[in-house]
Design a protein around this motif. Structure first.
Motif, PDB file in Angstrom:
ATOM      1  N   GLY A   1      60.227  58.201  39.583  1.00 21.53           N
ATOM      2  CA  GLY A   1      61.633  58.582  39.704  1.00 21.53           C
ATOM      3  C   GLY A   1      62.372  57.678  40.667  1.00 21.53           C
ATOM      4  O   GLY A   1      63.494  57.244  40.398  1.00 21.53           O
ATOM      5  N   LEU A   2      61.723  57.368  41.791  1.00 19.76           N
ATOM      6  CA  LEU A   2      62.325  56.444  42.749  1.00 19.76           C
ATOM      7  C   LEU A   2      62.536  55.079  42.111  1.00 19.76           C
ATOM      8  O   LEU A   2      63.574  54.445  42.296  1.00 19.76           O
ATOM      9  N   SER A   3      61.553  54.625  41.359  1.00 23.66           N
ATOM     10  CA  SER A   3      61.658  53.343  40.662  1.00 23.66           C
ATOM     11  C   SER A   3      62.810  53.365  39.657  1.00 23.66           C
ATOM     12  O   SER A   3      63.530  52.375  39.505  1.00 23.66           O
ATOM     13  N   ALA A   4      62.995  54.481  38.987  1.00 21.47           N
ATOM     14  CA  ALA A   4      64.093  54.609  38.016  1.00 21.47           C
ATOM     15  C   ALA A   4      65.443  54.432  38.710  1.00 21.47           C
ATOM     16  O   ALA A   4      66.354  53.819  38.152  1.00 21.47           O
TER      17      ALA A   4
ATOM     18  N   VAL B   1      66.011  52.551  41.303  1.00 25.58           N
ATOM     19  CA  VAL B   1      66.139  51.114  41.581  1.00 25.58           C
ATOM     20  C   VAL B   1      66.554  50.365  40.322  1.00 25.58           C
ATOM     21  O   VAL B   1      67.476  49.540  40.338  1.00 25.58           O
ATOM     22  N   VAL B   2      65.889  50.638  39.201  1.00 29.19           N
ATOM     23  CA  VAL B   2      66.212  49.979  37.933  1.00 29.19           C
ATOM     24  C   VAL B   2      67.654  50.296  37.536  1.00 29.19           C
ATOM     25  O   VAL B   2      68.413  49.400  37.139  1.00 29.19           O
ATOM     26  N   ALA B   3      68.055  51.549  37.667  1.00 29.23           N
ATOM     27  CA  ALA B   3      69.422  51.948  37.317  1.00 29.23           C
ATOM     28  C   ALA B   3      70.441  51.258  38.215  1.00 29.23           C
ATOM     29  O   ALA B   3      71.490  50.810  37.745  1.00 29.23           O
ATOM     30  N   HIS B   4      70.119  51.147  39.492  1.00 26.37           N
ATOM     31  CA  HIS B   4      71.023  50.482  40.439  1.00 26.37           C
ATOM     32  C   HIS B   4      71.187  49.003  40.094  1.00 26.37           C
ATOM     33  O   HIS B   4      72.302  48.480  40.103  1.00 26.37           O
ATOM     34  N   ARG B   5      70.092  48.337  39.804  1.00 27.30           N
ATOM     35  CA  ARG B   5      70.136  46.899  39.524  1.00 27.30           C
ATOM     36  C   ARG B   5      70.909  46.569  38.255  1.00 27.30           C
ATOM     37  O   ARG B   5      71.402  45.456  38.115  1.00 27.30           O
ATOM     38  N   GLY B   6      71.020  47.512  37.342  1.00 29.11           N
ATOM     39  CA  GLY B   6      71.686  47.253  36.075  1.00 29.11           C
ATOM     40  C   GLY B   6      73.199  47.329  36.128  1.00 29.11           C
ATOM     41  O   GLY B   6      73.857  47.131  35.111  1.00 29.11           O
ATOM     42  N   GLY B   7      73.772  47.616  37.288  1.00 26.67           N
ATOM     43  CA  GLY B   7      75.218  47.804  37.340  1.00 26.67           C
ATOM     44  C   GLY B   7      75.901  46.962  38.386  1.00 26.67           C
ATOM     45  O   GLY B   7      75.268  46.312  39.214  1.00 26.67           O
ATOM     46  N   SER B   8      77.219  47.000  38.336  1.00 25.07           N
ATOM     47  CA  SER B   8      78.019  46.229  39.278  1.00 25.07           C
ATOM     48  C   SER B   8      78.531  47.089  40.435  1.00 25.07           C
ATOM     49  O   SER B   8      79.054  46.565  41.401  1.00 25.07           O
TER      50      SER B   8
ATOM     51  N   PRO C   1      77.609  50.522  43.134  1.00 25.98           N
ATOM     52  CA  PRO C   1      76.466  51.277  43.657  1.00 25.98           C
ATOM     53  C   PRO C   1      76.232  52.567  42.872  1.00 25.98           C
ATOM     54  O   PRO C   1      77.176  53.203  42.412  1.00 25.98           O
ATOM     55  N   LEU C   2      74.989  52.904  42.729  1.00 26.81           N
ATOM     56  CA  LEU C   2      74.599  54.165  42.107  1.00 26.81           C
ATOM     57  C   LEU C   2      74.730  55.245  43.176  1.00 26.81           C
ATOM     58  O   LEU C   2      74.227  55.090  44.288  1.00 26.81           O
TER      59      LEU C   2
ATOM     60  N   GLY D   1      63.397  53.125  52.215  1.00 25.56           N
ATOM     61  CA  GLY D   1      64.519  52.215  52.351  1.00 25.56           C
ATOM     62  C   GLY D   1      65.537  52.327  51.235  1.00 25.56           C
ATOM     63  O   GLY D   1      66.548  51.625  51.243  1.00 25.56           O
ATOM     64  N   LEU D   2      65.295  53.210  50.280  1.00 25.19           N
ATOM     65  CA  LEU D   2      66.235  53.354  49.164  1.00 25.19           C
ATOM     66  C   LEU D   2      67.532  54.021  49.593  1.00 25.19           C
ATOM     67  O   LEU D   2      68.563  53.831  48.941  1.00 25.19           O
ATOM     68  N   ALA D   3      67.505  54.764  50.671  1.00 27.04           N
ATOM     69  CA  ALA D   3      68.740  55.377  51.172  1.00 27.04           C
ATOM     70  C   ALA D   3      69.747  54.301  51.566  1.00 27.04           C
ATOM     71  O   ALA D   3      70.957  54.519  51.488  1.00 27.04           O
ATOM     72  N   ASP D   4      69.246  53.129  51.973  1.00 28.69           N
ATOM     73  CA  ASP D   4      70.133  52.020  52.329  1.00 28.69           C
ATOM     74  C   ASP D   4      70.644  51.284  51.095  1.00 28.69           C
ATOM     75  O   ASP D   4      71.712  50.684  51.123  1.00 28.69           O
ATOM     76  N   LEU D   5      69.874  51.310  50.014  1.00 28.15           N
ATOM     77  CA  LEU D   5      70.245  50.604  48.790  1.00 28.15           C
ATOM     78  C   LEU D   5      71.219  51.426  47.948  1.00 28.15           C
ATOM     79  O   LEU D   5      72.186  50.891  47.410  1.00 28.15           O
ATOM     80  N   LEU D   6      70.982  52.717  47.865  1.00 19.81           N
ATOM     81  CA  LEU D   6      71.782  53.605  47.035  1.00 19.81           C
ATOM     82  C   LEU D   6      72.853  54.282  47.869  1.00 19.81           C
ATOM     83  O   LEU D   6      72.748  54.362  49.093  1.00 19.81           O
ATOM     84  N   GLU D   7      73.864  54.783  47.208  1.00 22.90           N
ATOM     85  CA  GLU D   7      74.924  55.515  47.901  1.00 22.90           C
ATOM     86  C   GLU D   7      74.569  56.999  47.835  1.00 22.90           C
ATOM     87  O   GLU D   7      74.512  57.573  46.757  1.00 22.90           O
ATOM     88  N   LEU D   8      74.309  57.600  48.985  1.00 24.48           N
ATOM     89  CA  LEU D   8      73.951  59.018  49.036  1.00 24.48           C
ATOM     90  C   LEU D   8      75.131  59.826  49.533  1.00 24.48           C
ATOM     91  O   LEU D   8      75.737  59.475  50.549  1.00 24.48           O
ATOM     92  N   ALA D   9      75.439  60.894  48.819  1.00 28.02           N
ATOM     93  CA  ALA D   9      76.495  61.788  49.272  1.00 28.02           C
ATOM     94  C   ALA D   9      75.997  62.519  50.499  1.00 28.02           C
ATOM     95  O   ALA D   9      74.837  62.913  50.577  1.00 28.02           O
TER      96      ALA D   9
END
Length: 115
Positions: free
Chosen positions: A63-66, A68-75, A77-78, A95-103
């Protein structure tokens, strides 16, 4: 305990925004469903995606990997909403909290006010 099938509901909004509401388990068996749903939305021009995880009981490394893949496919932030404390801890530790936008949650808001 048996796995809960993943259900993905999609709301398409104006201006390239869409929200995916997940319920069930996001794991090895279901992560490809999320990746495919996000890829279809991106192909249809939706770049600002919010994934509501309120109904997700389990999220494993697939799920975590999904995410990352979803984030990389767009312009854009997820954005993840409805992140439970256990998943939040996983996102922080990996470290995904830094990559993704968390509400922000109510607990996050309280911690910011106190700090």
């Amino acid at each position: 305990m048996s796995a809960q099938l993943l259900v993905i509901e999609v709301d398409r909004h104006d201006a390239g925004r869409a929200e995916l509401r997940l319920s069930g388990d996001l794991d090895f068996d279901s992560a490809p469903e999320l990746i495919e749903a996000v890829a279809l939305l991106r192909r249809d021009g939706y770049q600002q995606l919010t994934i509501d995880l309120t109904g997700v009981g389990l999220c494993d490394s697939s799920g975590l990997s999904a995410f990352v893949v979803a984030h990389r496919g767009g312009s854009a932030p997820l954005r993840l909403t409805g992140v439970n404390p256990t998943l939040r801890q996983l996102l922080d530790r990996t470290g995904l909290a830094d990559l993704l936008e968390l509400a922000l949650t109510a607990a996050d808001n309280d911690a910011q006010a106190a700090g």
